[in-house]
Design a protein around this motif. Sequence first.
Motif, PDB file in Angstrom:
ATOM      1  N   ASP A  13       0.796  -1.229   0.000  1.00 58.32           N
ATOM      2  CA  ASP A  13       0.000   0.000   0.000  1.00 58.32           C
ATOM      3  C   ASP A  13       0.825   1.274   0.000  1.00 58.32           C
ATOM      4  O   ASP A  13       0.335   2.330   0.370  1.00 58.32           O
ATOM      5  CB  ASP A  13      -0.969   0.010   1.193  1.00 58.32           C
ATOM      6  N   PRO A 136      -6.406   0.652   1.017  1.00 62.61           N
ATOM      7  CA  PRO A 136      -5.776   1.870   0.509  1.00 62.61           C
ATOM      8  C   PRO A 136      -5.964   2.063  -0.989  1.00 62.61           C
ATOM      9  O   PRO A 136      -6.054   3.198  -1.471  1.00 62.61           O
ATOM     10  CB  PRO A 136      -4.301   1.678   0.873  1.00 62.61           C
ATOM     11  N   HIS A 137      -6.030   0.952  -1.739  1.00 66.34           N
ATOM     12  CA  HIS A 137      -6.250   1.073  -3.184  1.00 66.34           C
ATOM     13  C   HIS A 137      -7.682   1.516  -3.469  1.00 66.34           C
ATOM     14  O   HIS A 137      -7.920   2.311  -4.389  1.00 66.34           O
ATOM     15  CB  HIS A 137      -5.940  -0.253  -3.872  1.00 66.34           C
TER      16      HIS A 137
END
Length: 286
Positions: A13, A136-137
């Motif tokens: 991440d 997080p993506h």
Amino acid sequence: MRIDLHTHSTASDGTDAPDVLMRHAAGAGLDVIALTDHDTTAGWARAASAVPPGLTLVPGAELSGRWYRDEPTIGLHLLAYLFDPGHPGLTAELAAVRRSRDRRAEAIVEMLNADGVDLTMDEVRALVAGGTAGRPHVARALVARGLVGSVDEAFAPQWLGGRYRLPKTDIDVLTAIRLIGEAGGVAVLAHPMAGSRGHVLPDALIAGLADAGLWGIEADHVDHAPEDAAHVRALARELGLRVTGSSDYHGDNKTVRLGAFTTGREVYEDLVSTATGAVPVQEPAR
């Protein structure tokens, strides 16, 4: 020596590719950097091929662990250093966590869609560089769509921090410590007093981890107030644990910079002499 033992790349991440992270580490004046992507060693080879003169790479990973001995169970993170990446038991556990994280990202997108938020899994996967899709993506995809203003906003309670927060599979932490040791690695407890993210671990739990073979504990960290770091140091002395300090660098996903907190040379040398599963990389792999 300036030693930063906790960083992330695009293999999990972070926003710096592993090779770019090595250049940034040298530019930040570091002597030693550990690559500790979440539950993966996918960035090791690319980072090793790009280590510049004067920098040493410590291959590692940040494992998603859970203490199952109490209710509710408690999630925590272990930093594993210099372990054998081919160890069958550890490899299987890490693969299971990665599959769970990917399925969680898909489920979050489905929940968003059900509430009328137009986001696709293809948009999320486009932000994954050789790793596994995670929250997080999804957060960055929300930012790219203009649905939120920042990654921090994406983790607010009305988004991924609450309404669209889902659990994933974690490794039983005592199993994780055992497997790290069997793989020749060294286990360090990450940010145990990080109250801002809800990960404040009881002293009794940490004592249980020390009894199970925990090697060290992270005291100096961006999410630790000075009094938290002092408490961790005192507890480490009581339990016979080594003390580390690290940036937990994620590139542009967080504001902390490389080398914001560092580990003492004596602790680093002890770590290297203890581990038997892998060795630090001091020049490009051939």
